[in-house]
Design a protein around this motif. Structure first.
Motif, PDB file in Angstrom:
ATOM      1  N   HIS A 124       0.835  -1.208   0.000  1.00  0.00           N
ATOM      2  CA  HIS A 124       0.000   0.000   0.000  1.00  0.00           C
ATOM      3  C   HIS A 124       0.870   1.259   0.000  1.00  0.00           C
ATOM      4  O   HIS A 124       0.617   2.203  -0.759  1.00  0.00           O
ATOM      5  CB  HIS A 124      -0.951  -0.020   1.207  1.00  0.00           C
ATOM      6  CG  HIS A 124      -1.697  -1.308   1.348  1.00  0.00           C
ATOM      7  ND1 HIS A 124      -2.517  -1.799   0.357  1.00  0.00           N
ATOM      8  CD2 HIS A 124      -1.718  -2.227   2.342  1.00  0.00           C
ATOM      9  CE1 HIS A 124      -3.025  -2.962   0.751  1.00  0.00           C
ATOM     10  NE2 HIS A 124      -2.553  -3.245   1.948  1.00  0.00           N
ATOM     11  N   LEU A 128       1.073   4.131  -3.032  1.00  0.00           N
ATOM     12  CA  LEU A 128       0.889   5.557  -2.781  1.00  0.00           C
ATOM     13  C   LEU A 128       2.120   6.353  -3.203  1.00  0.00           C
ATOM     14  O   LEU A 128       2.000   7.426  -3.803  1.00  0.00           O
ATOM     15  CB  LEU A 128       0.593   5.792  -1.291  1.00  0.00           C
ATOM     16  CG  LEU A 128      -0.775   5.295  -0.815  1.00  0.00           C
ATOM     17  CD1 LEU A 128      -0.872   5.390   0.704  1.00  0.00           C
ATOM     18  CD2 LEU A 128      -1.905   6.080  -1.471  1.00  0.00           C
ATOM     19  N   HIS A 135      -5.579   0.518  -7.032  1.00  0.00           N
ATOM     20  CA  HIS A 135      -4.852  -0.489  -6.255  1.00  0.00           C
ATOM     21  C   HIS A 135      -5.820  -1.655  -6.060  1.00  0.00           C
ATOM     22  O   HIS A 135      -6.920  -1.651  -6.599  1.00  0.00           O
ATOM     23  CB  HIS A 135      -4.409   0.149  -4.928  1.00  0.00           C
ATOM     24  CG  HIS A 135      -3.444  -0.650  -4.122  1.00  0.00           C
ATOM     25  ND1 HIS A 135      -2.322  -1.243  -4.643  1.00  0.00           N
ATOM     26  CD2 HIS A 135      -3.435  -0.952  -2.785  1.00  0.00           C
ATOM     27  CE1 HIS A 135      -1.660  -1.866  -3.674  1.00  0.00           C
ATOM     28  NE2 HIS A 135      -2.319  -1.706  -2.539  1.00  0.00           N
ATOM     29  N   VAL A 159      -7.632   4.637  -5.540  1.00  0.00           N
ATOM     30  CA  VAL A 159      -6.801   5.342  -4.557  1.00  0.00           C
ATOM     31  C   VAL A 159      -7.374   6.750  -4.417  1.00  0.00           C
ATOM     32  O   VAL A 159      -7.528   7.467  -5.403  1.00  0.00           O
ATOM     33  CB  VAL A 159      -5.329   5.387  -5.009  1.00  0.00           C
ATOM     34  CG1 VAL A 159      -4.491   6.165  -3.992  1.00  0.00           C
ATOM     35  CG2 VAL A 159      -4.778   3.972  -5.181  1.00  0.00           C
ATOM     36  N   ASP A 163      -5.361   9.402   0.974  1.00  0.00           N
ATOM     37  CA  ASP A 163      -5.186   8.036   1.468  1.00  0.00           C
ATOM     38  C   ASP A 163      -3.851   7.870   2.193  1.00  0.00           C
ATOM     39  O   ASP A 163      -2.834   8.445   1.791  1.00  0.00           O
ATOM     40  CB  ASP A 163      -5.225   7.024   0.302  1.00  0.00           C
ATOM     41  CG  ASP A 163      -6.557   6.285   0.208  1.00  0.00           C
ATOM     42  OD1 ASP A 163      -7.250   6.184   1.242  1.00  0.00           O
ATOM     43  OD2 ASP A 163      -6.897   5.804  -0.893  1.00  0.00           O
ATOM     44  N   THR A 167      -5.570   3.565   5.453  1.00  0.00           N
ATOM     45  CA  THR A 167      -6.917   3.701   4.886  1.00  0.00           C
ATOM     46  C   THR A 167      -7.042   2.882   3.604  1.00  0.00           C
ATOM     47  O   THR A 167      -8.077   2.264   3.352  1.00  0.00           O
ATOM     48  CB  THR A 167      -7.268   5.175   4.602  1.00  0.00           C
ATOM     49  OG1 THR A 167      -6.310   5.734   3.690  1.00  0.00           O
ATOM     50  CG2 THR A 167      -7.292   5.995   5.885  1.00  0.00           C
ATOM     51  N   LEU A 168      -5.968   2.878   2.819  1.00  0.00           N
ATOM     52  CA  LEU A 168      -5.995   2.102   1.581  1.00  0.00           C
ATOM     53  C   LEU A 168      -6.061   0.611   1.898  1.00  0.00           C
ATOM     54  O   LEU A 168      -6.839  -0.135   1.286  1.00  0.00           O
ATOM     55  CB  LEU A 168      -4.752   2.427   0.753  1.00  0.00           C
ATOM     56  CG  LEU A 168      -4.652   1.805  -0.634  1.00  0.00           C
ATOM     57  CD1 LEU A 168      -5.889   2.104  -1.476  1.00  0.00           C
ATOM     58  CD2 LEU A 168      -3.392   2.284  -1.342  1.00  0.00           C
ATOM     59  N   SER A 169      -5.280   0.187   2.879  1.00  0.00           N
ATOM     60  CA  SER A 169      -5.282  -1.216   3.293  1.00  0.00           C
ATOM     61  C   SER A 169      -6.671  -1.660   3.727  1.00  0.00           C
ATOM     62  O   SER A 169      -7.114  -2.767   3.394  1.00  0.00           O
ATOM     63  CB  SER A 169      -4.291  -1.412   4.446  1.00  0.00           C
ATOM     64  OG  SER A 169      -4.432  -2.692   5.022  1.00  0.00           O
ATOM     65  N   ARG A 171      -9.611  -0.581   2.798  1.00  0.00           N
ATOM     66  CA  ARG A 171     -10.519  -0.767   1.660  1.00  0.00           C
ATOM     67  C   ARG A 171     -10.150  -2.002   0.845  1.00  0.00           C
ATOM     68  O   ARG A 171     -11.012  -2.728   0.368  1.00  0.00           O
ATOM     69  CB  ARG A 171     -10.536   0.481   0.777  1.00  0.00           C
ATOM     70  CG  ARG A 171     -11.279   1.638   1.409  1.00  0.00           C
ATOM     71  CD  ARG A 171     -11.820   2.629   0.377  1.00  0.00           C
ATOM     72  NE  ARG A 171     -10.832   3.012  -0.607  1.00  0.00           N
ATOM     73  CZ  ARG A 171      -9.832   3.869  -0.370  1.00  0.00           C
ATOM     74  NH1 ARG A 171      -9.682   4.401   0.814  1.00  0.00           N
ATOM     75  NH2 ARG A 171      -8.983   4.177  -1.324  1.00  0.00           N
ATOM     76  N   VAL A 172      -8.843  -2.230   0.698  1.00  0.00           N
ATOM     77  CA  VAL A 172      -8.405  -3.425  -0.032  1.00  0.00           C
ATOM     78  C   VAL A 172      -8.829  -4.687   0.726  1.00  0.00           C
ATOM     79  O   VAL A 172      -9.255  -5.679   0.121  1.00  0.00           O
ATOM     80  CB  VAL A 172      -6.878  -3.390  -0.247  1.00  0.00           C
ATOM     81  CG1 VAL A 172      -6.373  -4.735  -0.777  1.00  0.00           C
ATOM     82  CG2 VAL A 172      -6.498  -2.272  -1.218  1.00  0.00           C
TER      83      VAL A 172
END
Length: 196
Positions: A124, A128, A135, A159, A163, A167-169, A171-172
Motif C-alpha cells: 500500500h 501511494l 490499487h 486510490v 489516502d 486507509t488504503l489497506s 478498503r483493499v
C-alpha cells in the motif's frame, strides 16, 4: 456434493481465514476448512479457528535446524488433516521450492496488490509513493517465485486523495475478504487449474 478439505496457513489475526471459514458455512460451498496452521503460537487467528471447532497447530521455524525440516513437518501436519488444498492467509514466510512443488496447483495465496505490480511487502505504501490511482488485491496460485503464480481473481479499489497506507489497506481488505472465498470455490469446482 463432496467438499474439498482445505487447510489455512496464517501468521496473525487471520481475517482472510475468517472470511474463508464464514464462506464454508454455506451448505453449497465446495470446501470445508479442516485445519489452521500458524508459524506463530500467539497468532490471534488460532483462537478464532479453535472457537469454530477447527483443528489448529503452531510450528516455530526457529525450533527446527533447517527450513526443509520445518516445511516437511508442516506437510506432515497438513496431511494428517487430509488437506487437499492449502490457502495462505497472511502467512509471513517465504516457502521453499520443495514445499511449493509438493502442493503445486493446490496452494493459493491472497496478495494485497494488483499483481504483477507490487510483489512482496509494503504494497500500500509503495502504491501511494508511486502515485497509483488504482490499487487492489489478487488471489493467485503459489509457485516458487515470490508472488509470481498465475492470478485467479483480482479486485480493484480506487486510490483516494488523502489516502494513507492504513486507509488504503482497509478498503483493499474488504475486497480480499470478498474474492478469496470466490477464488477458493473456483479451484474446488475445477474451474481453474495450474498448468504444471
Amino acid at each position: 456434493m463432496s467438499r474439498k478439505r482445505v487447510a489455512v496457513l496464517i501468521s496473525g489475526r487471520g481475517s482472510n481465514m475468517s472470511a474463508l471459514i464464514e464462506a464454508a458455512k454455506a451448505p453449497d460451498y465446495p470446501a470445508e476448512i479442516v485445519g489452521v496452521l500458524s508459524n506463530k503460537a500467539a497468532a490471534g487467528g488460532l483462537a478464532v479457528a479453535q472457537a469454530e471447532g477447527i483443528a489448529t497447530a503452531s510450528l516455530a521455524q526457529s525450533r527446527f535446524p533447517s527450513r526443509e525440516m520445518f516445511e516437511d513437518t508442516m506437510t506432515q501436519v497438513l496431511e494428517s488433516w487430509e488437506a487437499e488444498i492449502v490457502c495462505l492467509a497472511g502467512f509471513m514466510r517465504i516457502l521453499g521450492e520443495d514445499f511449493v512443488n509438493h502442493w503445486a496447483g493446490r496452494m493459493i495465496n491472497i496478495h494485497p496488490s494488483l499483481l504483477p505490480a507490487y510483489r512482496g511487502l509494503d504494497t500500500h505504501a509503495r502504491a501511494l509513493a508511486d502515485g497509483a490511482t488504482v490499487h487492489g488485491c489478487s488471489v493467485h496460485f503459489v509457485t516458487p517465485g515470490l508472488d509470481e503464480g498465475p492470478v485467479i481473481l483480482q479486485a480493484q479499489v480506487p486510490v483516494l486523495a488523502g489516502d494513507t497506507p492504513e486507509t488504503l489497506s482497509a478498503r483493499v481488505l474488504v475486497e480480499e475478504h470478498r474474492i478469496y472465498p470466490q477464488a477458493l470455490a473456483m479451484l474446488c469446482r475445477g474451474e481453474v487449474s495450474l498448468l504444471v
